[in-house]
Design an enzyme around this catalytic site. Sequence first.
Site, PDB file in Angstrom:
ATOM      1  N   LEU A 169     -44.363 -41.792  -2.855  1.00 54.57           N
ATOM      2  CA  LEU A 169     -44.733 -40.755  -1.920  1.00 54.57           C
ATOM      3  C   LEU A 169     -43.734 -39.476  -2.115  1.00 54.57           C
ATOM      4  O   LEU A 169     -43.844 -38.358  -2.240  1.00 54.57           O
ATOM      5  CB  LEU A 169     -44.949 -40.900  -0.642  1.00 54.57           C
ATOM      6  CG  LEU A 169     -45.171 -40.080   0.288  1.00 54.57           C
ATOM      7  CD1 LEU A 169     -46.281 -39.208   0.188  1.00 54.57           C
ATOM      8  CD2 LEU A 169     -45.119 -40.467   1.827  1.00 54.57           C
ATOM      9  N   HIS A 196     -51.091 -39.850   1.346  1.00 54.65           N
ATOM     10  CA  HIS A 196     -50.106 -39.916   0.185  1.00 54.65           C
ATOM     11  C   HIS A 196     -50.977 -39.386  -1.224  1.00 54.65           C
ATOM     12  O   HIS A 196     -50.399 -39.001  -2.091  1.00 54.65           O
ATOM     13  CB  HIS A 196     -49.953 -41.293   0.179  1.00 54.65           C
ATOM     14  CG  HIS A 196     -48.902 -42.176   1.093  1.00 54.65           C
ATOM     15  ND1 HIS A 196     -48.373 -43.399   0.765  1.00 54.65           N
ATOM     16  CD2 HIS A 196     -48.682 -41.781   2.305  1.00 54.65           C
ATOM     17  CE1 HIS A 196     -47.537 -43.689   1.836  1.00 54.65           C
ATOM     18  NE2 HIS A 196     -47.749 -42.635   2.422  1.00 54.65           N
ATOM     19  N   TYR A 230     -49.299 -36.951  11.134  1.00 55.41           N
ATOM     20  CA  TYR A 230     -49.578 -37.464   9.907  1.00 55.41           C
ATOM     21  C   TYR A 230     -50.408 -35.907   9.094  1.00 55.41           C
ATOM     22  O   TYR A 230     -50.296 -35.616   8.105  1.00 55.41           O
ATOM     23  CB  TYR A 230     -50.156 -38.306   9.570  1.00 55.41           C
ATOM     24  CG  TYR A 230     -49.045 -39.804   9.059  1.00 55.41           C
ATOM     25  CD1 TYR A 230     -48.629 -39.729   8.122  1.00 55.41           C
ATOM     26  CD2 TYR A 230     -48.951 -40.255  10.311  1.00 55.41           C
ATOM     27  CE1 TYR A 230     -47.593 -40.861   7.913  1.00 55.41           C
ATOM     28  CE2 TYR A 230     -47.827 -41.497  10.548  1.00 55.41           C
ATOM     29  CZ  TYR A 230     -46.975 -41.347   9.213  1.00 55.41           C
ATOM     30  OH  TYR A 230     -46.151 -42.464   9.130  1.00 55.41           O
ATOM     31  N   HIS A 244     -51.625 -46.372  10.451  1.00 55.26           N
ATOM     32  CA  HIS A 244     -50.826 -45.709  11.275  1.00 55.26           C
ATOM     33  C   HIS A 244     -51.802 -45.892  12.633  1.00 55.26           C
ATOM     34  O   HIS A 244     -51.354 -44.997  13.602  1.00 55.26           O
ATOM     35  CB  HIS A 244     -50.540 -44.228  10.994  1.00 55.26           C
ATOM     36  CG  HIS A 244     -49.853 -44.175   9.587  1.00 55.26           C
ATOM     37  ND1 HIS A 244     -48.308 -44.772   9.682  1.00 55.26           N
ATOM     38  CD2 HIS A 244     -49.800 -43.621   8.694  1.00 55.26           C
ATOM     39  CE1 HIS A 244     -47.882 -44.844   8.576  1.00 55.26           C
ATOM     40  NE2 HIS A 244     -48.855 -43.927   7.598  1.00 55.26           N
ATOM     41  N   HIS A 277     -49.911 -47.021  26.247  1.00 56.27           N
ATOM     42  CA  HIS A 277     -50.643 -45.873  26.289  1.00 56.27           C
ATOM     43  C   HIS A 277     -51.036 -45.862  27.549  1.00 56.27           C
ATOM     44  O   HIS A 277     -51.339 -46.732  28.361  1.00 56.27           O
ATOM     45  CB  HIS A 277     -51.783 -45.786  25.367  1.00 56.27           C
ATOM     46  CG  HIS A 277     -51.036 -46.203  24.069  1.00 56.27           C
ATOM     47  ND1 HIS A 277     -50.965 -47.355  23.346  1.00 56.27           N
ATOM     48  CD2 HIS A 277     -50.597 -45.157  23.035  1.00 56.27           C
ATOM     49  CE1 HIS A 277     -50.631 -46.922  22.212  1.00 56.27           C
ATOM     50  NE2 HIS A 277     -50.223 -45.884  21.892  1.00 56.27           N
TER      51      HIS A 277
END
Length: 722
Positions: free
Chosen positions: A123, A177, A234, A400, A451
């Site tokens: 990456l 990626h 991202y 993720h 959260h």
Amino acid sequence: METPEYQPLLISFAEAEALRHELGRDSLMGRSLQAERAVLERYMAAPIEIPGHGEAGGYEHNRHKQNYIHLNLAGRLFLITREPRFLDYARDMLLAYAEAYLDIPLNTSRDSNKPGRLFHQTLNENMWLLYAAEAYSCIRYRLSDAQRALVEQRLFRPMVALFSETYAHDFDIVHNHGLWSVASVGMCGYAIGDQSIVDRALYGLRGDSSSGGFLAQLAQLFSPDGYYIEGPYYHRFAIRPLLLFAEAIERRQPGLAIYQFKQQVIRRTTEALMSLAFPDGTFPALNDASKTMGIRDEGLMIATSLCFWRYGADTKLIAMARLQDRVWVGGAGLALSDAALTQPPAQLNWGSVQLSDGPDGQRGGVGILRQADAEGDLDMALMWYGQHGSDHTLHDALDHGHFDGLHLSFFNRGREVLHDYGFGRWVNVEPKFGGRYIPENDSYCKQTIAHNTVVVDEASQNGGDTATATARWGEKHFFVGTHPAGQGMSARLHAYYPGVDMQRSVLLLNLPGLEKPLLLDLYRLVSEQVHQYDYPLHYQGQIIRSDFPFTTHATLAPLGRQAGYQHLWEVGRSPLLPAGGSALLSWLDGGSYYSALCATPAPGEMIFARIGANDPQFNLRNEPLLVLRTRAASHLFATALETHGHFDEANEISVDARGRLQRIEVLGHDATASVVRLHDVAGLRHTVMLSNLTGVDAQTYHEVTLAGETFRWQGAFAVTST
């Protein structure tokens, strides 16, 4: 020499000439050029060094990264300034890498990411190639045939082969990626004049535009509204190669009309990303995400300029550029800079928006309510209910996603008031787990208790299992961006916990006597069995007062044993609060007071906790949270968050430290409606009636009797003050 047949990839010779006139000007472009020049000159003071490879975030990693950044700057600034020293620097660095590259062995991978020669993962090598290819295009016409051959044969073509042949599977993967991989290879193909390489990048290794390649990335990565599965952190990383390669395509192959592809998907996805930002420009930390990432990221700076240029002038983009305080150095950035000189300052406000998730837009989404108050401050509430933030078919290093459906964030007066933890990672701090994600990212940050959403029986949603989570997503109940009483949104989760359905409704209400919009959160759980329900609120600041008793602990112990609870110190607890009551807790954060009123329709406890238990390397931030715990079958958590007053320590001023609201009560809830009532110090009663009917719209009529009262209204919700 400059010829009509040859143009650099992203800045034409004519654009470079126009940019030259901006040198020294007090404009966004002038300041951007000056800043880039100063950065480059500082770096050029040290000799060129081509190190071997090291761990993620280590010296070698950062040296290669800084090399490609400054190589790119040198190429661009040579075009603009015509200063030979910038040409010499870019040429010498490219030649040095060309001499060294094939003699550097492949790195040793410490995870499932494939290693490169320069970096621990390809990456980063993709990023190196993209920047270097553009720099090469800026100076290629000033290199000799021998120098061009050296760079292309010993550096660029071996890199292309590594990415698209050795690691063919990763090249075609539809993921951020993969986007970097195809963009870097495509930019390189354009830079060296090899259309077969460009076609590989555009259409994928099979050439079908669906199994891989840039067009497949554009078609499959984003929802119809432009939302990206992994969230804004991202997304902003993926938007950079997307836009740079798109701009190169537009210049080299305009017939592809790349900016019009799939009903202007590039515009939709960049605007979707921009619209997610908090009023201060930072992004909400959905899924694995940094708490400090925002619109000042390079990808967003490029996006602001290119969208303004390619899709037409937009005052919101001018406001974005002013917050960023720079523009992309190119023709697009110059157009935006010129526009900023003539437009008056304006607040950045993308308004209330709802973004669908999933490639077909049918996998939940995210709702955002924005409302400016009398002070001109912009309040923002965000609720996320989309799909898990990764595809379980990808390898674990690309997961993720967090287990946090119906997550809530709230922002006002320049601060994130109810916040998300974000990721557990020490980016580029190599002594701290090699700059990678820390173990606590899995054991705490991804878990539901981290959260602001309800946890059932101290277990994470979907059992904390990625494969299970990716098969489920929330569904919209309603979204009302304009209403006489304010704004509202509602969404549901089914089967995230066995036998428990969830519905969260978040309202921003303008109530008489309140100085700020009130955040009202109604979280309904439907179950035939009794469960333990934990309702956490993550806040910052200093507790001021409460209207219920509690005891702090002299000796601390973890709140639980698993699903993130093992990382929470229990620091205090109330006795069991009686059913039918209300609990108030106030705190001071910055210059504002906040009061949370929580209804207790069933007996419950207030638990004070702090992150940091079972953290042997001190990886986690020590932050507070409040947990309202109750046991019930079906249940409604009703919480009102009031912003009030002002605190100025320097001048010893405190105004309205106590809010106007005193109590909240749940009058009832069923399949038709939820009704709650707020009581203030002036004796006013604010009754909020909210629909639980599927398919509700502005014309839906409701009549329901709860707690001996009959309530009638039309639409998703209504408010009366008496």
